[in-house]
Design an enzyme around this catalytic site. Structure first.
Site, PDB file in Angstrom:
ATOM      1  N   LYS A 317      21.790  20.498 -21.056  1.00 57.58           N
ATOM      2  CA  LYS A 317      22.238  19.835 -22.285  1.00 57.58           C
ATOM      3  C   LYS A 317      23.157  18.652 -21.972  1.00 57.58           C
ATOM      4  O   LYS A 317      23.041  17.579 -22.581  1.00 57.58           O
ATOM      5  CB  LYS A 317      22.959  20.836 -23.185  1.00 57.58           C
ATOM      6  N   ILE A 318      24.053  18.847 -21.023  1.00 57.24           N
ATOM      7  CA  ILE A 318      24.967  17.765 -20.651  1.00 57.24           C
ATOM      8  C   ILE A 318      24.183  16.605 -20.051  1.00 57.24           C
ATOM      9  O   ILE A 318      24.436  15.433 -20.394  1.00 57.24           O
ATOM     10  CB  ILE A 318      26.034  18.289 -19.664  1.00 57.24           C
ATOM     11  N   GLU A 336      30.849  28.504 -11.646  1.00 55.67           N
ATOM     12  CA  GLU A 336      30.617  29.606 -10.710  1.00 55.67           C
ATOM     13  C   GLU A 336      29.798  30.632 -11.461  1.00 55.67           C
ATOM     14  O   GLU A 336      30.159  31.058 -12.567  1.00 55.67           O
ATOM     15  CB  GLU A 336      31.943  30.197 -10.239  1.00 55.67           C
ATOM     16  N   CYS A 370      31.331  38.990  -9.391  1.00 53.06           N
ATOM     17  CA  CYS A 370      30.355  38.007  -8.925  1.00 53.06           C
ATOM     18  C   CYS A 370      30.027  38.219  -7.452  1.00 53.06           C
ATOM     19  O   CYS A 370      28.936  37.906  -6.998  1.00 53.06           O
ATOM     20  CB  CYS A 370      30.896  36.589  -9.136  1.00 53.06           C
TER      21      CYS A 370
END
Length: 588
Positions: A317-318, A336, A370
């Site tokens: 989108k960016i 991250e 993570c």
């Protein structure tokens, strides 16, 4: 329902929240002259006794710690808290709310969370813009002082409240909450202040006579959008804190399953002196909030931790908005995301150490880190011994409601919510019918009271099986046994079977084996461990982050990440005057 100042006075009793724990504290008005007058300190330095915050081990000999923790837990469970939006320093309650439940006891509603409307999101953006001039003009020492004070408040006054909020809302046991919501959070605030000091002192190293060259580290021109995860309160603190420290203002969308601890954190920052509008707190529908934020021309950076799929979507989108000339500047993208982290065991490894490290790496905080161990490679020659010891230790793991008085010392708690539970339970059911998979231990699951998944070890006969490449984000570990002579070949498989590149470990006494693994797995992990588990990076010691599908590898816990939230201006000042426009060569 508990309410803060705008709706009702929050009564503080022995069974309520500690003083100002969840009420807004604002600094008084600051004159324009005061903001613009930069203090004349010469190279001010962060207090020199900077060390990592000590982690309290909560052994049962420390009864005072346990008593204070139980008291804080009671504050959050006696009544349901009503959590507002915070925009421009104002608490805003909305009719549309969602509950935050205790994942270990999903009948227990901890808080009802106001949900931002589209108008609220725009108001948060406007508030961030309005606060930018005075915040960015404030001397960096004043900004740093706010975060240093917040760190000290968490270390002392609010330590047990931070633990309780994180344990109840995010399903952590006390030790995991201590290393996250206290120690690592404090380390981020304190070390970032030190890194900022060092960054500001980096100046051009060369000049000529009559010239002064200097560098100015400007905050980004617009505002920063922080999207924070459920699994680490400290990560939320860093995602908002790092850009704010450098003079940026922030629009913050917290995870719906971490709002309780995140809201407490915001109130602590306010008590430490954070001005109105610097950080704007807008829980809400993630897609709706994000679409409005990313459409604003002054959007200047994304600071994100979450799933790879969501990050890729935001990145896309960016990029499309950049191509459509929607932004004043090229936005910075710092992210991250996920991992499929490995332990590679060499035949020369200490089996006991490798087993214990693997149990911790795979199952602490239910595998919801993570960096959690997710795939394991063991040589055939030691597999039977490794397996027997591993199974024995897993059988000794206690599982329970880590925030309940009767099970505060449990090693494992629940997974975060129903969606996670369903994903993991479906994977376990699939494993039972897959001929290439064998459940060695575990496999059970129960959501009758909370979202509980047993610690599970699954053996595969296929080195390319999807269980070795798919991130589950839960206590499911897949092991593949390899012929001892195939050590180098299995390294190539480890590197190629998944798109992630976050953390990984080699366990070996043979130094040549370590050297081979370190070289051949150079891009397989942004954090590589030798004879240590794949989890547990410490701020200032192991800079954290991975590349490939695991993120932009901007290294939280180091000074590298701060450089992403400044835009450098170089200034050249000339002290000499010229008397001719021509150069000597023009007279030849």
């Amino acid at each position: 329902m508990l309410r803060s100042s705008a709706r009702a006075t929050l009564r503080i009793t022995s069974r309520a929240l500690t003083t100002r724990a969840l009420t807004s504290v604002r600094v008084g008005p600051v004159s324009r002259l005061a903001v613009r007058s930069v203090s004349q300190f010469a190279h001010a330095k962060i207090p020199p006794n900077l060390t990592n915050e000590p982690v309290r081990d909560f052994s049962f000999k420390d009864q005072k710690d346990w008593d204070l923790l139980r008291a804080s837990i009671t504050k959050f469970t006696d009544e349901t808290l009503e959590i507002p939006l915070v925009i421009g320093g104002k608490k805003l309650y909305r009719s549309k709310t969602i509950p935050q439940v205790n994942p270990a006891k999903h009948s227990q509603v901890l808080a009802t969370i106001s949900q931002a409307t589209n108008e609220d999101v725009q108001s948060a953006i406007d508030a961030a813009k309005a606060a930018k001039a005075s915040w960015s003009a404030m001397p960096w020492t004043d900004r740093a002082a706010i975060f240093l004070k917040a760190a000290d408040l968490i270390s002392t006054k609010y330590r047990y409240d931070m633990l309780a909020a994180t344990m109840l809302g995010q399903g952590k046991n006390v030790y995991q909450a201590e290393i996250d919501a206290v120690a690592e959070l404090i380390d981020f605030f304190k070390y970032n202040a030190k890194y900022a000091e060092e960054l500001y002192q980096q100046q051009p190293i060369s000049t000529t006579a009559g010239v002064w060259n200097r560098a100015e580290y400007r905050p980004l021109e617009g505002f920063v959008y922080a999207v924070t995860p459920f699994n680490f309160t400290a990560i939320a603190a860093n995602l908002i804190g790092a850009p704010a420290l450098m003079g940026n203002t922030v629009v913050w969308k917290p995870s719906a399953t971490a709002v309780l601890s995140n809201y407490l954190l915001l109130n602590i920052l306010e008590e430490a002196g954070l001005p109105a509008g610097v950080i704007n707190f807008i829980p809400g529908n993630p897609v709706e909030v994000t679409d409005i934020v990313l459409a604003d021309k002054d959007f200047s950076a994304l600071h994100f931790t979450g799933s790879t799929a969501v990050f890729k979507n935001l990145y896309s989108k960016i990029a499309n908005n950049v191509a459509a000339d929607k932004y004043r500047d090229y936005p910075r993208i710092v992210g991250e995301t996920g991992g499929k982290n490995f332990h590679l065991i060499h035949p020369s490894a200490s089996i006991d150490h490798a087993v214990l490290s693997s149990v911790r790496g795979a199952y602490e905080y239910q595998g919801q880190k993570c960096s959690a161990l997710s795939r394991l490679y063991v040589p055939e020659s030691i597999w039977e011994e490794f397996k027997n010891k591993f199974v024995a230790h897993v059988g000794d793991i206690s599982i329970g409601n880590t925030s309940a008085p009767e099970s505060l010392n449990s090693f494992m708690g629940p997974v975060i919510h129903e969606a996670s539970y369903k994903k993991l339970s479906n994977a376990l059911e699939e494993a039972q019918s897959d001929p290439e998979l064998e459940i060695i231990i575990g496999g059970a699951h129960d959501n009758s009271n909370g979202f509980f998944i047993q610690p599970t070890l699954i053996k595969t006969t296929n080195p390319n099986h999807k269980f070795l490449s798919t991130e589950f984000f839960g206590p499911i570990l897949t092991v593949y046994t390899y012929p001892d002579t195939e050590f180098e070949n299995i390294i190539e498989s480890i590197d190629s079977v998944t798109s992630y590149g976050l953390t990984g470990s080699i366990f070996a006494r043979d130094r040549q084996a370590i050297r081979i693994a370190e070289e051949k797995l150079r891009y397989a992990a942004g954090n590589f461990y030798i004879n240590d588990k794949s989890t547990g990076a410490v701020v200032g010691q192991q800079w954290f982050g991975g590349a490939r599908a695991s993120g932009t590898n901007d290294k939280a816990g180091s000074g590298n990440i701060l450089s992403r939230f400044v835009s450098v201006r170089n200034i050249k000042e000339n002290f000499y005057e010229i008397n001719d426009f021509k150069y000597p060569s023009n007279y030849h």
